[in-house]
Write a protein that holds these residues in place. Structure first.
Motif, mmCIF file in Angstrom:
data_model
loop_
_atom_site.group_PDB
_atom_site.id
_atom_site.type_symbol
_atom_site.label_atom_id
_atom_site.label_comp_id
_atom_site.label_asym_id
_atom_site.label_seq_id
_atom_site.Cartn_x
_atom_site.Cartn_y
_atom_site.Cartn_z
ATOM 1 N N MET A 1 -1.376 -9.687 17.566
ATOM 2 C CA MET A 1 -1.293 -8.395 18.094
ATOM 3 C C MET A 1 -2.855 -7.978 16.786
ATOM 4 O O MET A 1 -3.852 -7.326 16.722
ATOM 5 N N LEU A 2 -2.840 -8.309 15.470
ATOM 6 C CA LEU A 2 -4.297 -8.390 14.935
ATOM 7 C C LEU A 2 -4.287 -9.292 14.613
ATOM 8 O O LEU A 2 -3.668 -10.779 14.257
ATOM 9 N N TYR A 3 -6.087 -10.029 14.495
ATOM 10 C CA TYR A 3 -6.264 -10.888 13.406
ATOM 11 C C TYR A 3 -7.094 -10.343 12.042
ATOM 12 O O TYR A 3 -8.214 -9.636 12.613
ATOM 13 N N VAL A 4 -7.117 -11.640 10.858
ATOM 14 C CA VAL A 4 -7.237 -10.973 10.321
ATOM 15 C C VAL A 4 -8.469 -11.794 10.141
ATOM 16 O O VAL A 4 -8.271 -12.999 9.387
ATOM 17 N N GLY A 5 -9.669 -12.012 9.338
ATOM 18 C CA GLY A 5 -10.653 -12.714 8.688
ATOM 19 C C GLY A 5 -10.221 -12.981 7.255
ATOM 20 O O GLY A 5 -9.443 -12.129 6.829
ATOM 21 N N GLY A 6 -11.210 -14.066 6.720
ATOM 22 C CA GLY A 6 -11.264 -14.455 5.306
ATOM 23 C C GLY A 6 -11.254 -13.330 4.598
ATOM 24 O O GLY A 6 -12.111 -12.463 5.130
ATOM 25 N N LEU A 7 -11.520 -13.741 3.523
ATOM 26 C CA LEU A 7 -11.454 -12.421 2.694
ATOM 27 C C LEU A 7 -13.054 -12.876 1.393
ATOM 28 O O LEU A 7 -12.825 -14.074 1.251
ATOM 29 N N THR A 10 -13.344 -20.078 15.587
ATOM 30 C CA THR A 10 -14.424 -20.242 15.063
ATOM 31 C C THR A 10 -14.925 -18.877 13.786
ATOM 32 O O THR A 10 -15.432 -18.710 13.079
ATOM 33 N N ALA A 11 -14.108 -17.920 13.684
ATOM 34 C CA ALA A 11 -14.297 -16.306 12.862
ATOM 35 C C ALA A 11 -13.146 -17.330 11.615
ATOM 36 O O ALA A 11 -13.045 -16.634 10.564
ATOM 37 N N GLY A 12 -12.093 -17.867 12.119
ATOM 38 C CA GLY A 12 -11.445 -18.207 10.987
ATOM 39 C C GLY A 12 -9.934 -16.840 10.409
ATOM 40 O O GLY A 12 -9.840 -16.922 9.256
ATOM 41 N N GLU A 13 -9.794 -16.340 12.054
ATOM 42 C CA GLU A 13 -9.181 -15.385 11.516
ATOM 43 C C GLU A 13 -7.497 -16.036 11.632
ATOM 44 O O GLU A 13 -7.338 -17.238 12.632
ATOM 45 N N GLN A 23 -4.503 -21.756 18.986
ATOM 46 C CA GLN A 23 -6.053 -20.878 19.120
ATOM 47 C C GLN A 23 -6.121 -19.993 18.831
ATOM 48 O O GLN A 23 -7.276 -20.307 17.659
ATOM 49 N N PRO A 24 -4.949 -19.553 17.758
ATOM 50 C CA PRO A 24 -5.687 -17.818 16.678
ATOM 51 C C PRO A 24 -6.044 -18.695 15.695
ATOM 52 O O PRO A 24 -6.535 -17.925 14.955
ATOM 53 N N VAL A 66 -10.544 -7.280 10.180
ATOM 54 C CA VAL A 66 -9.529 -6.818 11.346
ATOM 55 C C VAL A 66 -10.001 -6.760 12.262
ATOM 56 O O VAL A 66 -10.406 -5.429 13.376
ATOM 57 N N ARG A 67 -9.302 -7.293 13.515
ATOM 58 C CA ARG A 67 -9.238 -7.100 15.102
ATOM 59 C C ARG A 67 -8.277 -6.877 15.686
ATOM 60 O O ARG A 67 -7.213 -7.242 15.513
ATOM 61 N N ASN A 68 -8.146 -5.974 16.491
ATOM 62 C CA ASN A 68 -7.113 -5.535 17.306
ATOM 63 C C ASN A 68 -7.000 -5.894 18.402
ATOM 64 O O ASN A 68 -7.449 -5.902 19.053
ATOM 65 N N ALA A 69 -5.857 -6.661 19.006
ATOM 66 C CA ALA A 69 -6.163 -7.349 19.748
ATOM 67 C C ALA A 69 -5.090 -7.116 20.655
ATOM 68 O O ALA A 69 -4.372 -7.487 21.985
ATOM 69 N N SER A 70 -4.036 -5.840 20.688
ATOM 70 C CA SER A 70 -3.114 -5.302 21.564
ATOM 71 C C SER A 70 -3.887 -3.823 22.374
ATOM 72 O O SER A 70 -4.984 -4.065 21.878
#
Length: 261
Positions: free
Chosen positions: A114-120, A105-108, A100-101, A141-145
């Motif tokens: 812990m962290l989700y990094v989006g596309g460049l 839909t955001a392509g992260e 799932q991560p 960058v999204r903090n999921a922690s």
């Protein structure tokens, strides 16, 4: 006396003939009864056979095939159905937790959850200086922690044809990223020149561990196009010069050929 003696043998002969006829008829009747009784007994014992005219060989065959298909078939179907349902359910749960991560839909991209990094992403702008040219790069960058995270990001841009490094940034600080926060991190790079096709890169370096989970750096890449104004200008000048030469040459009178003696 003679009439009575002549009648007696006839009566004896008639009695013998009658007895023989009765004896021959009795087995035939018994055989008929036996043959007629056989399908009736099969019909009574085999409830799955609907026709009363089934022979003895059809009766056992129908009974054995019926019991085999109904008993064995339902048993195997029930067990295999349960196994398939259980395995598919467990596989679905396992697959959903791991994939799932990676397919949101955001392509992260997930960093240990812990962290989700989006596309460049990026945009380019040519410069009057032919050796310059700006490339703006950014990502999310999204903090999921449940902890506040400090990280760094390093941006770079290369020429796509020869993979030559054009520019790079020092570490861009990402400070105090709160739980649940999504932040856009960006940087401007220069020196794109006239390379036209560019590749951008960003490497996010998180802390060594967050909430007891070890983390490792992750890199995102992207392709970008820069308008090569100098190259196009040179091509236009060369084309104009070639056309001018052809027009002037056609407009000049032909050179007379010297006569030979």
């Amino acid at each position: 006396m003679r009439p009575s003696r002549s009648v007696a043998p006839r009566l004896v002969v008639a009695a013998v003939l009658l007895a023989s006829v009765v004896g021959a008829a009795a087995p035939a009747v018994a055989a008929d009864d036996q043959e007629a009784g056989t399908p009736l007994s099969v019909t009574i014992t085999d409830g799955s056979t609907p026709t009363p005219t089934a022979s003895t060989s059809t009766g056992p065959t129908g009974s054995s095939s019926g019991s085999g298909s109904s008993g064995t078939g339902s048993s195997v179907g029930g067990s295999s159905g349960g196994t398939t349902s259980g395995s598919s359910g467990s596989a679905g749960g396992t697959g959903g937790g791991t994939t799932q991560p990676q397919t949101n839909t955001a392509g992260e991209v997930s960093v240990a959850g812990m962290l989700y990094v989006g596309g460049l992403n990026g945009s380019t702008a040519p410069s009057v200086n032919p050796a310059d040219g700006t490339v703006d790069l950014w990502f999310t960058v999204r903090n999921a922690s449940t902890s506040v995270i400090d990280a760094t990001a390093e941006f770079s841009v290369d020429g796509a044809l020869f993979s030559n490094r054009l520019d790079t940034t020092s570490d861009v600080a990402i400070t105090a990223l709160q739980p649940g926060e999504t932040r856009v991190v960006s940087a401007s790079l220069h020196g794109a020149g006239q390379w036209t096709l560019l590749t951008g890169h960003v490497t996010l370096t998180p802390p060594e561990s967050v909430d007891g989970t070890a983390l490792s750096p992750v890199t995102r890449d992207g392709f970008f196009l820069l308008f090569p104004w100098l190259i196009l200008a040179i091509l236009v000048i060369v084309a104009i010069a070639w056309v001018t030469v052809r027009v002037v040459r056609d407009a000049l009178p032909p050179v007379p050929v010297a006569a030979t003696t």
